[in-house]
Design an enzyme around this catalytic site. Structure first.
Site: not given
Ligand SMILES: *Cc1c(COP(=O)(O)O)cnc(C)c1O
Length: 379
Positions: A46, A98, A170, A195
């Protein structure tokens, strides 16, 4: 070091026992001590694991941060970053962020006493007007999801600095290949590595990258205390994916440019949102802060000519699915799917309509993708 070289090599070669070229997976919960107080740098997975540490070193190098925490999901990263604040403190963010982040802020943290202002972040005066005495964080998403609005990182981050508030970007949509928020003095960068960073739609993950040592220490403490770190197996998959980040991003972008032009001239399409089109209203900003346009686009379908479901059903190569950033092309309707949790009011405020289609352009052959869209738009 060139970013291609960094993504292939940084953190990767850690096996001094057998010299394996690929980073081993260390599927262990715990590590033994040679004697009290003496181990090889890891005690419990962890808090730290060599496979995850290899990925963290790689992502930190790509973003240009001092360190990174790889987390179980993107939302785990977002959640952990919000623990830098206390209830009663205030966050300024966009009204088109998001959907999952919006839901965490609005439906989980707000009832706990955190304060949020969701504003149009393209409008600097709106950001300035939202500042309160207790503003402690400015949360930026650029380009925004799904309408590809661009936030002026330099201006918003310098405002955050002036009011002694943390700035978080982000960077999921462009990845460090096309955008480097630390060049604009962001404090923290977050990713959904689900992503583009992993890029193969076979794992969920997140990352927090820190701009200075103090944030790094606090962040690592939080990720361990909260228990949101990524499993070694998943970290290994992301590390495999990240090595091709550069070539994949180039391929996504080359296809997205062709598809954006195709859609823009199609009679069944009202409007296309893509930073690589001359019709995008923020040209100067795009040049200033982005090294590329990415592989995401959105458009308004004339649903009187072709219904959403008809269009989605006819597509062969574009799967109807949420998520983005994988090598295969995906389509979805944000109003009904990815952003539905925002509710009609939130959706309308962000500019999403029932006719908005979001496309994650994959790396298939552009001519096949365009032929597929052509036949699906025939109605
Ligand atoms: C998908 C996404 C998230 C969240 O990520 P997860 O891996 O689905 O928890 C946060 N910010 C953006 C811009 C995203 O496209």
């Amino acid at each position: 070091m060139n970013i291609y070289t960094k993504s292939v090599h940084t953190g990767v070669s850690i096996d001094k026992t057998f010299n394996s070229v690929i980073t081993p997976i260390y599927p262990t919960s715990t590590f033994f001590f040679d004697e009290i107080g003496k181990n090889k740098g890891y005690d419990y997975t962890r808090s730290g694991n060599p496979t995850r540490a290899a990925l963290e070193a790689n992502i930190a190098a790509l973003e240009g941060g001092v360190g990174c925490s790889a987390t179980a999901t993107g939302m785990a990263a977002v959640s952990a970053v919000l623990f830098f604040l206390k209830p009663g403190e205030h966050v300024i963010t966009g009204n088109d962020i998001y959907g999952g982040t919006w839901r965490l802020f609005n439906s989980v943290l707000k009832p706990m006493g955190y304060e949020f202002s969701f504003v149009n972040m393209r409008d600097l005066s709106a950001v300035r007007a939202a500042v309160r005495k207790n503003t402690k964080m400015v949360w930026i998403e650029t380009p925004s999801n799904p309408l590809l609005n661009i936030v002026d990182m330099g201006a918003v981050i310098s405002l955050a600095r002036k009011i002694k508030s943390l700035s978080v970007v982000d960077n999921t949509f462009l990845s460090p290949y096309f955008q480097k928020p630390f060049e604009f003095k962001a404090d923290i960068v977050v990713h959904s590595t689900t992503k583009y960073i992993n890029g193969h739609s076979d794992v969920v993950g997140g990352a927090i990258i820190y701009g200075n040592q103090q944030l790094h220490e606090r962040g690592r403490f939080l990720v361990n205390a909260l228990g949101v770190a990524q499993s070694p197996y998943d970290a290994w998959l992301v590390l495999r994916g990240i090595k091709t980040l550069g070539p994949r991003m180039e391929a996504h972008q080359a296809n997205a440019i062709k598809i954006a032009h195709f859609l823009e001239s199609h009679p069944c399409v009202k409007k296309v949102y893509y930073p690589g089109l001359k019709s995008h209203p923020q040209q100067a900003l795009i040049k200033e802060q982005m090294k590329g346009f990415g592989g995401m686009l959105a458009f308004e379908l004339k649903t009187k000519k072709v219904s959403l479901n008809q269009f989605f059903k006819k597509l062969k190569y574009f799967a109807l699915a949420e998520s983005l950033g994988g090598v295969e092309s995906l389509v979805e309707a944000p109003w009904f799917m990815s952003h539905a949790s925002m509710g009609p009011r939130g959706l309308r405020a962000s500019g999403i309509t029932k006719e908005t289609v979001r496309v994650s352009v994959g790396i298939e052959g552009a001519e096949d993708l365009i032929a597929d869209l052509t036949q699906a738009l025939k109605g």
